[in-house]
Design a protein around this motif. Structure first.
Motif, PDB file in Angstrom:
ATOM      1  N   UNK A   1     -47.731  25.858 -34.850  1.00  0.00           N
ATOM      2  CA  UNK A   1     -48.731  26.269 -35.806  1.00  0.00           C
ATOM      3  C   UNK A   1     -48.077  27.286 -36.578  1.00  0.00           C
ATOM      4  N   UNK A   2     -48.028  28.491 -36.092  1.00  0.00           N
ATOM      5  CA  UNK A   2     -47.593  29.720 -36.662  1.00  0.00           C
ATOM      6  C   UNK A   2     -45.910  29.340 -37.382  1.00  0.00           C
ATOM      7  N   UNK A   3     -45.282  28.633 -36.650  1.00  0.00           N
ATOM      8  CA  UNK A   3     -43.955  28.395 -37.252  1.00  0.00           C
ATOM      9  C   UNK A   3     -43.938  27.547 -38.428  1.00  0.00           C
ATOM     10  N   UNK A   4     -45.018  26.473 -38.764  1.00  0.00           N
ATOM     11  CA  UNK A   4     -45.237  25.599 -39.623  1.00  0.00           C
ATOM     12  C   UNK A   4     -45.925  26.383 -41.051  1.00  0.00           C
ATOM     13  N   UNK A   5     -46.702  27.013 -40.516  1.00  0.00           N
ATOM     14  CA  UNK A   5     -47.745  27.619 -41.392  1.00  0.00           C
ATOM     15  C   UNK A   5     -48.127  29.166 -41.232  1.00  0.00           C
ATOM     16  N   UNK A   6     -47.241  29.924 -41.890  1.00  0.00           N
ATOM     17  CA  UNK A   6     -47.138  31.305 -41.594  1.00  0.00           C
ATOM     18  C   UNK A   6     -48.756  31.878 -42.047  1.00  0.00           C
ATOM     19  N   UNK A   7     -49.484  31.137 -42.560  1.00  0.00           N
ATOM     20  CA  UNK A   7     -50.862  31.670 -42.894  1.00  0.00           C
ATOM     21  C   UNK A   7     -51.784  31.640 -41.680  1.00  0.00           C
ATOM     22  N   UNK A   8     -51.281  31.222 -40.681  1.00  0.00           N
ATOM     23  CA  UNK A   8     -52.067  31.410 -39.451  1.00  0.00           C
ATOM     24  C   UNK A   8     -52.120  32.809 -39.093  1.00  0.00           C
ATOM     25  N   UNK A   9     -53.300  33.237 -38.986  1.00  0.00           N
ATOM     26  CA  UNK A   9     -53.367  34.816 -38.513  1.00  0.00           C
ATOM     27  C   UNK A   9     -53.230  35.195 -37.256  1.00  0.00           C
ATOM     28  N   UNK A  10     -52.543  36.449 -37.149  1.00  0.00           N
ATOM     29  CA  UNK A  10     -51.855  36.982 -35.996  1.00  0.00           C
ATOM     30  C   UNK A  10     -52.995  36.683 -34.726  1.00  0.00           C
ATOM     31  N   UNK A  11     -54.251  37.045 -34.937  1.00  0.00           N
ATOM     32  CA  UNK A  11     -55.150  37.137 -33.870  1.00  0.00           C
ATOM     33  C   UNK A  11     -55.480  35.727 -33.516  1.00  0.00           C
ATOM     34  N   UNK A  12     -55.638  34.659 -34.396  1.00  0.00           N
ATOM     35  CA  UNK A  12     -55.942  33.331 -33.914  1.00  0.00           C
ATOM     36  C   UNK A  12     -54.334  32.934 -33.029  1.00  0.00           C
TER      37      UNK A  12
ATOM     38  N   UNK B   1     -42.053  42.515 -29.974  1.00  0.00           N
ATOM     39  CA  UNK B   1     -43.093  43.478 -30.314  1.00  0.00           C
ATOM     40  C   UNK B   1     -43.119  44.026 -31.716  1.00  0.00           C
ATOM     41  N   UNK B   2     -42.164  44.071 -32.195  1.00  0.00           N
ATOM     42  CA  UNK B   2     -41.925  44.639 -33.575  1.00  0.00           C
ATOM     43  C   UNK B   2     -42.520  43.668 -34.586  1.00  0.00           C
ATOM     44  N   UNK B   3     -42.511  42.550 -34.511  1.00  0.00           N
ATOM     45  CA  UNK B   3     -43.352  41.642 -35.507  1.00  0.00           C
ATOM     46  C   UNK B   3     -44.105  40.661 -34.626  1.00  0.00           C
ATOM     47  N   UNK B   4     -45.101  40.901 -34.276  1.00  0.00           N
ATOM     48  CA  UNK B   4     -45.893  40.192 -33.472  1.00  0.00           C
ATOM     49  C   UNK B   4     -46.652  38.958 -34.429  1.00  0.00           C
ATOM     50  N   UNK B   5     -46.772  39.240 -35.585  1.00  0.00           N
ATOM     51  CA  UNK B   5     -47.071  38.136 -36.443  1.00  0.00           C
ATOM     52  C   UNK B   5     -46.470  37.014 -36.789  1.00  0.00           C
ATOM     53  N   UNK B   6     -44.945  37.364 -36.582  1.00  0.00           N
ATOM     54  CA  UNK B   6     -44.037  36.172 -36.836  1.00  0.00           C
ATOM     55  C   UNK B   6     -43.920  35.281 -35.735  1.00  0.00           C
ATOM     56  N   UNK B   7     -43.432  34.287 -35.859  1.00  0.00           N
ATOM     57  CA  UNK B   7     -43.473  33.116 -34.742  1.00  0.00           C
ATOM     58  C   UNK B   7     -42.544  34.043 -33.585  1.00  0.00           C
ATOM     59  N   UNK B   8     -42.804  33.734 -32.436  1.00  0.00           N
ATOM     60  CA  UNK B   8     -42.323  34.402 -31.174  1.00  0.00           C
ATOM     61  C   UNK B   8     -41.520  33.450 -30.691  1.00  0.00           C
ATOM     62  N   UNK B   9     -40.035  33.369 -30.766  1.00  0.00           N
ATOM     63  CA  UNK B   9     -39.118  32.264 -30.775  1.00  0.00           C
ATOM     64  C   UNK B   9     -38.684  32.552 -29.040  1.00  0.00           C
ATOM     65  N   UNK B  10     -38.610  33.740 -28.563  1.00  0.00           N
ATOM     66  CA  UNK B  10     -38.358  33.515 -27.315  1.00  0.00           C
ATOM     67  C   UNK B  10     -39.481  33.005 -26.332  1.00  0.00           C
TER      68      UNK B  10
END
Length: 141
Positions: free
Chosen positions: A97-108, A48-57
């Motif tokens: 997608x978010x792991x490969x491209x950190x430009x993927x927006x959090x909302x998407x 929850x602290x970093x929702x924009x980062x990949x959610x590994x769990x």
């Protein structure tokens, strides 16, 4: 708004999974249990602290859920599990997608995960309703 959406999701998940456990066949019951366990694990593992980062769990939970759904697809003859598994695959691809491209927006990212989750749950709900309906119809002569 996020809290309301989470509460609606939880209510729908518990209701549909409960219906699957009550009225579904063996594959629907197994899937309902998998879905409930995956949801509980996700609640515990979400960052929850970093929702924009990949959610590994969440990625790990969703990948394990995909593996379980693939197993159900190969060991049962239920048609509904095929689109549900496809939607779960899209969930895993959304994580990738978010792991490969950190430009993927959090909302998407979060919207994609929500959309695929609703579609997986919808497949289970449709399967249970179809099974319950088939049980009420008179036998063909």
């Amino acid at each position: 708004m996020h809290a309301l959406a989470t509460q609606v999701w939880a209510l729908a998940l518990v209701a549909i999974s409960g219906l699957a456990l009550w009225r579904g066949g063996r594959p629907e019951r197994i899937f309902a249990l998998i879905n409930l366990v995956a949801w509980l694990a996700t609640v515990l593992l979400v960052n929850r602290r970093d929702l924009g980062d990949p959610q590994w769990g969440m990625f790990a939970v969703d990948t394990l859920m995909l593996a379980a759904m693939l197993w159900l697809s190969l060991t049962t003859q239920r048609f509904w599990i095929l689109p549900a598994t496809a939607f779960q695959l899209l969930t895993v691809v959304t994580h990738l997608a978010i792991m490969v491209d950190h430009g993927v927006r959090i909302r998407a990212y979060l919207a994609g995960l929500a959309i695929w989750s609703w579609l997986v749950l919808g497949c289970l709900g449709a399967a249970v309703l179809a099974r319950a309906r088939a049980g009420r119809e008179p036998a063909a002569t």
